[in-house]
Scaffold this motif. Structure first.
Motif, mmCIF file in Angstrom:
data_model
loop_
_atom_site.group_PDB
_atom_site.id
_atom_site.type_symbol
_atom_site.label_atom_id
_atom_site.label_comp_id
_atom_site.label_asym_id
_atom_site.label_seq_id
_atom_site.Cartn_x
_atom_site.Cartn_y
_atom_site.Cartn_z
ATOM 1 N N THR A 5 34.193 37.721 22.269
ATOM 2 C CA THR A 5 35.133 37.246 23.282
ATOM 3 C C THR A 5 35.002 38.109 24.529
ATOM 4 O O THR A 5 34.400 39.197 24.485
ATOM 5 N N THR A 6 35.553 37.618 25.619
ATOM 6 C CA THR A 6 35.499 38.374 26.872
ATOM 7 C C THR A 6 36.153 39.739 26.706
ATOM 8 O O THR A 6 35.661 40.751 27.193
ATOM 9 N N ILE B 44 44.062 39.044 30.560
ATOM 10 C CA ILE B 44 45.424 39.576 30.418
ATOM 11 C C ILE B 44 45.683 39.760 28.925
ATOM 12 O O ILE B 44 45.634 38.791 28.166
ATOM 13 N N PRO B 45 45.880 40.978 28.509
ATOM 14 C CA PRO B 45 46.019 41.213 27.070
ATOM 15 C C PRO B 45 47.391 40.779 26.569
ATOM 16 O O PRO B 45 48.245 41.588 26.227
ATOM 17 N N TRP B 46 47.572 39.430 26.511
ATOM 18 C CA TRP B 46 48.879 38.891 26.124
ATOM 19 C C TRP B 46 49.333 39.386 24.763
ATOM 20 O O TRP B 46 50.504 39.702 24.572
#
Lengths: 172, 277
Positions: A5-6, B44-46
């Protein structure tokens, strides 16, 4: 399906960027070239992310790729000069080279974090090869102060070395 | 070996120092460059934000619960059945004798730790353990009694309240009267709701604590007072059906039922005392 994943890619990038640069630096001897090579290597992996299924041992793959690129670059530069200027390619294994690059990265970080004045004195001594008395004169401070600052800088660096050593021990 | 390691370390330092340049090999900057070049949207590390928020929420929740739990009173309620007398020992080693129908309550979380405060309805006699650092307070509907260490009787009758000091000093305050009164041994005070001031009586009444001792003592006591003491003691109204009023009684009764006592008095004084049916 992508191999990563990114977010995973970003984490790999951030963890490996500095050691890879220092690894490349051993061949190029130039930080700008080293950074370019590492950026290019990561860009290659990124572009191929839809093609490749998985990269077994991402880390050693990157190191090999960076080494190849570095050697290519150096041989282009040295095409017209003598081959004796090629950096000494030691016979140590890729694992040992990775360890060395990671040690370099930690030392770089410690130097980065040294207080301004201490960093300046340290670099004058270790990078520019100046004697303590020359540094003292240049900065209009006492030799004692130079010794003192150098002691503290070296201690900070040594503590990192001890830390790495302990970490290895604890892993074993 | 040891020497090798040292040499290695010094070589490492020399290598890094020789190539060190301020601001180079900056990982965050390099990632930004890479991200923009490859048009990667900022991640964005939700999941992490949600996780951190959840943990914070949990902590805040736990903290609030803890504060709430700490402040939540833990009431101990003790009551005496009608017609019985109950002896109570409090955690501060004070003793209470609770008359039938009476009830006390206190907050076990703070009692004797932060304060000594109890609530009373009905009648009780208090023998308070002396503690100059922590006064003892008894609250009733109408009044508040504060002592350091004495014994006294307090009777909360709803619309009126009586206090009677058997030893030491007592500070007696009521809700609608600004100034409290100080009472000493043998003194009593009465207050009825709506009154502007507290009535103080300095005369000792030996039968004030009859409910507790089970002993009624009369010594040339006028009939009116006798009827009042008996009414208090047996917790019932007593009427004098004969016109006889100007008589006095000298007698003592020990744990006798009301019928026996009235029979004796009626025969002695030629009266017709009768309890309310």
């Amino acid at each position: 399906m992508e191999a990563f994943t990114t977010r995973e890619f970003e984490l790999h990038f951030k963890a490996l960027y500095k050691p890879l640069c220092l690894f490349a630096l051993r061949f190029t001897g130039n930080t700008d070239d080293a950074e370019d090579i590492v950026q290019q290597t990561f860009a290659d992996v990124w572009d191929k992310r839809n093609v490749i299924e998985t990269i077994d041992n991402f880390k050693s793959y990157l190191y090999r790729a960076v080494r190849n690129r570095s050697i290519n670059l150096v041989s282009q530069h040295t095409m017209h000069t003598t081959t004796t200027e090629l950096p000494e390619i030691t016979d140590i294994s890729i694992e040992e080279e990775i360890c060395q690059a990671e040690r370099y990265a930690r030392l770089w970080d410690v130097i980065d974090r040294l207080p301004h004045e201490r960093k300046k004195i340290f670099l004058m001594s270790k990078r520019d090869g100046m004697k303590y008395s020359e540094i003292a004169e240049e900065l209009s401070i006492s030799v004692k102060t130079v010794e003192n600052q150098m002691g503290k800088a070296l201690k900070a660096l040594r503590d990192t070395a001890v830390y790495i050593y302990r970490l290895i021990l604890s892993l074993i | 070996m040891e020497k090798d390691k040292k040499n290695n370390w010094e070589e490492d330092i020399r290598f890094v120092a020789r190539h060190y340049k301020e601001g180079k090999l900056n990982t965050d900057k390099a990632w930004e460059t890479f991200r923009i070049r490859k048009e990667i949207r900022k991640v964005i590390p939700w999941r992490r934000i949600v996780a951190v928020a959840a943990v914070l929420l949990l902590l805040v929740g736990f903290r609030s619960w803890y504060i709430w739990e700490q402040n939540r009173p833990e009431w101990i309620i003790i009551s005496a059945e009608k017609g019985s007398v109950k002896n109570i020992s409090l955690p501060d080693r004070s003793n209470i004798t609770l008359a039938g129908g009476g009830e006390i309550r206190y907050n076990a979380k703070v009692f004797s730790k932060e304060e000594r405060e109890i609530f009373l309805s009905g009648k009780a006699w208090f023998d308070i353990e002396r503690n100059p650092a922590q006064s003892f307070t008894v609250n009733t509907l109408l009044s508040k009694v504060t002592v350091l260490g004495t014994s006294f009787e307090l009777w909360d009758k709803g619309e009126e309240v009586h206090v009677y000091v058997t030893s030491g000093t007592v500070s007696f305050a009521v809700n609608n009267v600004e100034e409290s009164v100080i009472l000493t041994k043998g003194m009593s005070a009465d207050y009825r709701a709506g009154q502007k001031e507290i009535d103080i009586d300095t005369e000792e009444n030996p039968n004030r604590l009859a409910w507790k001792n089970g002993q009624l003592i009369f010594d040339n006591t006028p009939l009116e007072q006798v009827i009042k003491d008996l009414s208090d003691y047996y917790d019932t109204e007593i009427f004098n059906l004969s016109g006889e009023e100007n008589v006095q009684l000298t007698a003592s009764f020990n744990h006798l039922p009301i019928e026996d006592v009235l029979l004796i008095i009626n025969q002695t004084l030629d009266t017709k005392l009768t309890p309310k049916q």
